[in-house]
Each structure stands twice: as structure tokens, then as C-alpha cells.
Write an enzyme that holds these catalytic residues in place. Structure first.
Site, PDB file in Angstrom:
ATOM      1  N   SER A 127       0.829  -1.184  -0.017  1.00 60.35           N
ATOM      2  CA  SER A 127      -0.094   0.004  -0.113  1.00 60.35           C
ATOM      3  C   SER A 127       0.933   1.239   0.001  1.00 60.35           C
ATOM      4  CB  SER A 127      -0.906  -0.048   1.192  1.00 60.35           C
ATOM      5  OG  SER A 127      -1.729   1.058   1.141  1.00 60.35           O
TER       6      SER A 127
ATOM      7  N   TYR B 117      -7.315   7.049  -5.619  1.00 61.30           N
ATOM      8  CA  TYR B 117      -6.126   6.307  -5.533  1.00 61.30           C
ATOM      9  C   TYR B 117      -6.058   6.029  -3.901  1.00 61.30           C
ATOM     10  CZ  TYR B 117      -1.337   5.100  -5.139  1.00 61.30           C
ATOM     11  OH  TYR B 117      -0.087   4.288  -4.590  1.00 61.30           O
TER      12      TYR B 117
ATOM     13  N   LYS C  65      -6.030   2.527  -1.861  1.00 55.36           N
ATOM     14  CA  LYS C  65      -5.073   2.022  -0.780  1.00 55.36           C
ATOM     15  C   LYS C  65      -5.535   1.850   0.499  1.00 55.36           C
ATOM     16  CE  LYS C  65      -2.753   1.380  -3.496  1.00 55.36           C
ATOM     17  NZ  LYS C  65      -1.961   0.373  -3.844  1.00 55.36           N
TER      18      LYS C  65
END
Length: 147
Positions: free
Chosen positions: A100, A130, A134
């Protein structure tokens, strides 16, 4: 790229390695992966999830119609684990490593709830989506660890 990685791994380890094509933006490709692995693969000890896309300026979709960052970075990896789970479970102590980033801190609880309420289709923002992808990576592996 894959062949370069295969060559480098073989050079460093002295072991024979095979590369298999995979498109995380196409769930059919992910689902078919186990049947495309070399017959010599009878179990998987470690699965490293490191592929992804980042901060795409405009909304793009996966082959299945999902927003690309969430689709590739989270849903593609989720489907990958699901498709490979039978091979992972044949290992005495398998590990799943999901890479991540600190981008998971970009979004707050409100953005996460909004994305979930919108079936992972929140209003598009390059960095927001984005960051959401994550966060979903972190939540997914944490749930896997808990189980």
C-alpha cells in the site's frame, strides 16, 4: 517487463522461474490465472500484491466497468486472492503481502463511507480514488489477517 523480471530472479536465485500474463483490469483474466499457471505449481507460499495504477487524471474504467484505480488496485487484487486461495491454502503457512502507501491517509472516514454507499463509484477525483484504493487494500489484508 515480465520477462526482464523473470530473467533477473533466475539470475539472482539460480532457480527456474515462469512468468504468466495477468491483467488486473480484467476479472476474466484474474479468474483464469490458476488454470494458466505451469503444472508444476502445486501450492503458493507467498503472494505479493504490488501492481497498480496511480492518480489517473480522468476517470477510466476496467474491462468490467469499474473505476480503474479502485478496480485494479483493490478489486483486481481481491479477485486474485480469491482465485489463488486454493493454492495458497495448500501451503503450511502462506503469506499475502499487499503493498500500500501513505496515500491511504489521503481520505477520511466520510470519503470511505461515501465510496461504500456508492458501490465503490464515488465522485471521481484522481488522488481521492487512489487513496480509497489504498485504504481498501489495508482493510482487505487486515480482514484476511483477522480470519
Amino acid at each position: 517487463k515480465a520477462q526482464q523480471a523473470v530473467n533477473e530472479i533466475e539470475k539472482r536465485t539460480g532457480r527456474k522461474v515462469s512468468g504468466v500474463a495477468l491483467d488486473l483490469a480484467d476479472l476474466k483474466s484474474v479468474k483464469s490465472l490458476p488454470s494458466r499457471l505451469p503444472k508444476s505449481v502445486s501450492k503458493i507460499d507467498v503472494l505479493m500484491e504490488n501492481a497498480g495504477v496511480m492518480a489517473i487524471p480522468e476517470r477510466l474504467a476496467t474491462k468490467d466497468g469499474f473505476e480503474r484505480q479502485i478496480g485494479v488496485n483493490h478489486l483486481g487484487h481481491y479477485a486474485l486472492v480469491a482465485s489463488l486461495l486454493p493454492l495458497l491454502e495448500k501451503s503450511s503457512a502462506f503469506r499475502i503481502v499487499a503493498v500500500s502507501s501513505d496515500a491511504n491517509k489521503i481520505v477520511d472516514g466520510k470519503a470511505i463511507a461515501q465510496a461504500l454507499d456508492a458501490n465503490l463509484e464515488p465522485p471521481y477525483g484522481a488522488w481521492t480514488n487512489y487513496g480509497l484504493s489504498k485504504v481498501f487494500n489495508v482493510l482487505f489484508v487486515e480482514e484476511l489477517r483477522r480470519r
